[in-house]
Design an enzyme around this catalytic site. Sequence first.
Site, PDB file in Angstrom:
ATOM      1  N   ARG A  14      14.531  10.853   5.530  1.00 11.12           N
ATOM      2  CA  ARG A  14      13.986   9.655   4.886  1.00 11.12           C
ATOM      3  C   ARG A  14      13.097  10.086   3.721  1.00 11.12           C
ATOM      4  O   ARG A  14      12.263  10.989   3.869  1.00 11.12           O
ATOM      5  CB  ARG A  14      13.188   8.835   5.890  1.00 11.12           C
ATOM      6  CG  ARG A  14      12.573   7.523   5.383  1.00 11.12           C
ATOM      7  CD  ARG A  14      11.861   6.849   6.549  1.00 11.12           C
ATOM      8  NE  ARG A  14      11.345   5.523   6.280  1.00 11.12           N
ATOM      9  CZ  ARG A  14      10.049   5.217   6.224  1.00 11.12           C
ATOM     10  NH1 ARG A  14       9.121   6.172   6.386  1.00 11.12           N
ATOM     11  NH2 ARG A  14       9.652   3.972   6.036  1.00 11.12           N
ATOM     12  N   GLU A  48       6.997  -1.555   4.871  1.00  7.02           N
ATOM     13  CA  GLU A  48       6.011  -2.276   5.672  1.00  7.02           C
ATOM     14  C   GLU A  48       5.583  -3.574   4.991  1.00  7.02           C
ATOM     15  O   GLU A  48       4.418  -3.809   4.688  1.00  7.02           O
ATOM     16  CB  GLU A  48       4.799  -1.380   5.969  1.00  7.02           C
ATOM     17  CG  GLU A  48       5.144  -0.179   6.829  1.00  7.02           C
ATOM     18  CD  GLU A  48       3.938   0.595   7.327  1.00  7.02           C
ATOM     19  OE1 GLU A  48       4.029   1.248   8.371  1.00  7.02           O
ATOM     20  OE2 GLU A  48       2.888   0.556   6.651  1.00  7.02           O
ATOM     21  N   GLU A 100       9.068   4.565  11.611  1.00  8.51           N
ATOM     22  CA  GLU A 100       7.891   5.426  11.548  1.00  8.51           C
ATOM     23  C   GLU A 100       7.218   5.490  12.913  1.00  8.51           C
ATOM     24  O   GLU A 100       6.929   4.452  13.514  1.00  8.51           O
ATOM     25  CB  GLU A 100       6.861   4.911  10.524  1.00  8.51           C
ATOM     26  CG  GLU A 100       7.319   4.941   9.090  1.00  8.51           C
ATOM     27  CD  GLU A 100       6.202   4.515   8.131  1.00  8.51           C
ATOM     28  OE1 GLU A 100       5.019   4.568   8.524  1.00  8.51           O
ATOM     29  OE2 GLU A 100       6.537   4.111   7.001  1.00  8.51           O
TER      30      GLU A 100
END
Length: 527
Positions: free
Chosen positions: A230, A321, A423
């Site tokens: 990532r 996010e 995450e």
Amino acid sequence: MHPTPVRSRIRLRAAAVAAALGALLLAPLPAAQQAEAAATLTNAGFESDATGTATPAGWSTYSAAGQNAASFTEAGGHGGGYRLSHWSASTYKVETYQYLSGLANGTYTLSAWVRSGGGQNSAYLALRNCGSAEQRTDLPVTSTWIRIVTPVTVTGGACTISINSDAKGGNWLNVDDLTFTSGTTGLTIRGVDVSSLRKSEDLGGTYKSSSGTTGDAVALLRNAGADYGRLKVWVNPADGYNNKARVLATAQRIKAQGMKLLVDFHYSDIWADPGAQTKPAAWQGHSYAQLKTDVYNHTYDVLNALKAQGTTADMVQIGNEINTGMLWPEGSTSNWSQLAGLLGSGISASKAVSSGTQIALHLANGGDNALYRAWFDNAKAQGLGYDVIAFSFYGYWHGALSSLQANLDDISARYGKKVMVAETAYPFRLDSEDAHENIIDLSSELVSGYPASAAGQSAWLRDVMNVVEAVPNGRGLGVFYWEPTWTAVTGNGWDPADPSSGNGWENQALFDYDSKLLPAANWLAHR
């Protein structure tokens, strides 16, 4: 949550000891016992027994030291009135098992609801004597029920379901509502976010195997089991890292290792998260219409360049996010139609480059079901097309593992989408290697049952992966460990505009303070 035995229970358990001592699972079962075994689990919810039953109906108990009394049923089940418990006031080692025969050869999955106070030398479910390698799943440390799964391949028409404790006095576990069904899913993503790696290396950072041999960090993580990389993308960061050129270079390294690639667009020059979604400097003052064009052009430019060099992105995050939206104020969640327009621009650009690239939408606070329902209800109402719902879940901030599991289960079913943890991380120690205070540096900040140690870090990643694997209908894709290579290297701090800024994350990397790969990385090879 742990049992409180009484004298009558002890007497009942002791009565079953003699009958159980001869049943040793590591050797083939006697023919008579095999003949009695069924092809389906008996008493899988432990409802056929009275409180204190030492050997539940349909099950057997074994302990070489005659400690069968440490395994018993008691009130307080997950789905019914009773559960299986392992507990003793003194050190104990006990196994509760059931042998199945007459099975069609093929793949199977054991599912069980479990909880444990932790502290055992080992506490796990196992599938053995199945004609293939024994499969184990360790129990998470949790006071609330969590579902875990264990897959196995049956080749000899039989299999033993086994519940094991090697424990100290006072340690406990509960197990309930087991199922053993055909088919397996497994994780398809065992990922690592290596966004900080290139800058670290340029500033002198090195990486070593667990034995101390210096090597390429991507290769070391790949050899440990990682299969997905990532990389975050900033638009025009002050230090020139995490921009298009640097992402292209690291993407080549990821793909050269046979790994897949997730590109994480922040649509900012710096960190984007629920508390900060700052527009890039070059986009300041742009109208909403222009911002949609900016998002499209930037997304297309990066992804098309990746495609041109033969490293097409396998998955793309449109925003990072984005609980509260992105590109504030125009794209905040206070104006969902505009937020949807910006997200739609990124999605359209991604699909224009490669129709096969998966689209992920990513929120933090992975244990907050109300947040996810509200957010993705709005996304659905706006007609957004995407493939994956991505969660950030840090246990010291986002709640219990059981909350993550409940949210993963509900959200994947509610929207019919694949889910993943994009995450997670955990400290292997609390002290800081540089002068910058660590984000997590106090024992009071840790998740109960998970110490700040190499073992605690390993257990955390293991248990998050187990929770994702247990999402029904194969909708749990996998887990990315966040910034395993962000070690304490001077100049590679949190602020790209300030070379003197420190790193508050080195105690959560997957390389220790001697730059050696930590044991937690081995969980990237999990099934």
